[in-house]
Motif scaffolding. Sequence first.
Motif, short mmCIF file in Angstrom:
data_model
loop_
_atom_site.label_atom_id
_atom_site.label_comp_id
_atom_site.label_asym_id
_atom_site.label_seq_id
_atom_site.Cartn_x
_atom_site.Cartn_y
_atom_site.Cartn_z
N ILE A 66 -24.44 -64.91 -40.96
CA ILE A 66 -25.73 -64.34 -40.54
C ILE A 66 -26.85 -64.83 -41.46
O ILE A 66 -27.95 -65.15 -40.99
CB ILE A 66 -25.66 -62.79 -40.54
N ILE A 70 -20.38 -58.70 -33.63
CA ILE A 70 -21.07 -59.92 -33.20
C ILE A 70 -20.11 -60.78 -32.39
O ILE A 70 -19.02 -61.11 -32.83
CB ILE A 70 -21.59 -60.69 -34.43
N ARG A 89 -19.11 -65.12 -32.14
CA ARG A 89 -19.25 -65.58 -33.51
C ARG A 89 -18.73 -67.01 -33.59
O ARG A 89 -17.66 -67.29 -33.08
CB ARG A 89 -18.35 -64.67 -34.35
N SER A 137 -25.03 -60.59 -29.56
CA SER A 137 -24.92 -62.03 -29.85
C SER A 137 -25.52 -62.33 -31.22
O SER A 137 -26.40 -61.62 -31.70
CB SER A 137 -25.68 -62.84 -28.80
N PRO A 138 -25.06 -63.39 -31.87
CA PRO A 138 -25.67 -63.78 -33.15
C PRO A 138 -27.17 -64.06 -33.01
O PRO A 138 -27.96 -63.67 -33.87
CB PRO A 138 -24.93 -65.08 -33.53
N CYS A 148 -29.03 -60.85 -32.79
CA CYS A 148 -28.91 -60.16 -34.07
C CYS A 148 -29.93 -60.69 -35.08
O CYS A 148 -30.63 -59.93 -35.76
CB CYS A 148 -27.49 -60.32 -34.61
N ASN A 160 -24.70 -63.94 -24.10
CA ASN A 160 -23.91 -64.22 -25.31
C ASN A 160 -23.14 -65.54 -25.17
O ASN A 160 -23.07 -66.33 -26.10
CB ASN A 160 -22.90 -63.10 -25.59
#
Lengths: 325, 325
Positions: A12, A176, A179, A218-219, A222, A309
């Motif tokens: 992240i 998440i 990933r 979803s990343p 996020c 996603n």
Amino acid sequence: MNVLIIGGGGFIGRKVAQSLAARGNLRDEPIDKLTLADIAAPETIEAPFPVETRACDITDRASIDALIDGDTDVIFHFAAVVSAHAEADFEAGMKVNLDGTLNVLERCRALGTCPVVVFTSSLAVFGGEVPDPITDFTIPNPQTSYGMQKAIGELLLNDYSRKGYVDGRGFRLPTISVRPGKPNRAASSFMSSIIREPLNGEPAICPVDEAQEHFYLSPRRCVENLIKGAELDAEDLGMQRCMTMPGQRLSIRQMIDALTAVAGPEPAKLIKWEEQPEIAAIVRGWRFDYRFDKALALGLEADASFEENVRYYMEDDLPKAKTPA
Amino acid sequence: MNVLIIGGGGFIGRKVAQSLAARGNLRDEPIDKLTLADIAAPETIEAPFPVETRACDITDRASIDALIDGDTDVIFHFAAVVSAHAEADFEAGMKVNLDGTLNVLERCRALGTCPVVVFTSSLAVFGGEVPDPITDFTIPNPQTSYGMQKAIGELLLNDYSRKGYVDGRGFRLPTISVRPGKPNRAASSFMSSIIREPLNGEPAICPVDEAQEHFYLSPRRCVENLIKGAELDAEDLGMQRCMTMPGQRLSIRQMIDALTAVAGPEPAKLIKWEEQPEIAAIVRGWRFDYRFDKALALGLEADASFEENVRYYMEDDLPKAKTPA
């Protein structure tokens, strides 16, 4: 605007850094410098501003003192020992997740400059005998030491903010998915693997029933939410600086249907269904009925559907060799 | 059965000690030794078992290590820097209320003997933007550093219990009335003074409107609940070791009516009504709509009426010279 990411070598942390590089500004000011810190100095990134990479031991106050100075305007504090590690090694979890967070906050208090601190908490703060749904007003009742340490981080962030030592905002992250990267030993690992590996042309195992529900983000969304979180006005945060980040409640079946809708019928054929009772039991103990009214009101967002996603993974993270020509 | 009271020089600590002396046993075993510890060695008490008094600095791990040993079966941990002090001196509150509690728990973890730990938390853990009523499932959202430190104590007690390092149980105490002794600088001080001083034949000032509600418990019932709390079976406590202790929601008018019902019309005439806007504003910010279903289900009790609180004060604490002949 000087920005520091503690945990800047993590998944992240790097995505936030890349997003900052693409924007060039934060809180309506151009970024003058970005510092990426982690237990080992992380790789640098391409950016239109200077990027410094630093090794820092968050458990060592002197190391934190050397990292954060009076020019640091915004700190993203992502460094943590994860759930299974903190459960297996109680002292490591306490040192990194509790003492480490205290070191960051105490350094800010000593500086007196009240930097913005964006803290990642976890839905692991919730659990136990607490009834559903889990709202912004539900008591944290963690059933892991990691969850306890994150819940303490929230309380500290709130009080250090109330006292004017930092301008904190904390977000409990959904699981998440998708990933990027390799599977790991987390019980939730399959929640990305069953989508990621088939998109990469590789087999994956689903160890739970297709009806199993969970709570996802979803990343990409996020990272957007974390940056929005950094940009919120303190006055809009009210008397509680921590909240659940928006996510989607989905069954495994809904995720796989989204995979098929985006990428056609072939990937889903690579999923093997092999019930793993230990993983299934852990996942059944997790909660998925979350409300996130406060974050929504502040402009944070969930993905509109799991198709997003899947698409974001293909756009952002699919290994280049696997990208359709 | 070896019992230790940390904060044994305080008002609640001494009353618990006296109650243990009167019973002679705890958790179905005779008490072999009682240790009263405080920052200065407290006065001893009369008891049918040996009583040791000790000076201990809970902010100093070595001092705690010397105090708690493998023979300690039950620890009442009452030591704290109180609300106004922790707010005025942030470091003192962190050291005593957070580091001190951690020192106690870490010492128990190191011993590996899993003693019973009875922890006093506070309704100061609640507040902020959280809606009423405040139940066992409501998020702590403290608006003071004291409340933050107590909320962290609850999280630590829960996790150290889950891990088997201690057998913890924590209780958020209502405002205690009628508290014996002298008025102090706490904003809640008048909530005892307006009953105590008139019963002592002295004038008292009520700084808020008679309709102001709050949440009360007598010292006698508080001590009974703490001892019941120590005696609960771990299995009955479930996945959350901390709870609100039962109390009564009462207006000032109801308290004064109870005073008159028990002691006749004269004492209430000694109350002067002098609105003090600062105190009234603080008290209006406090919550009083609490539920305490878990503690009730476990057998803890509120006073049946405030007349009991008045009577208990007269029986237990009224200065002897003032007791009706």
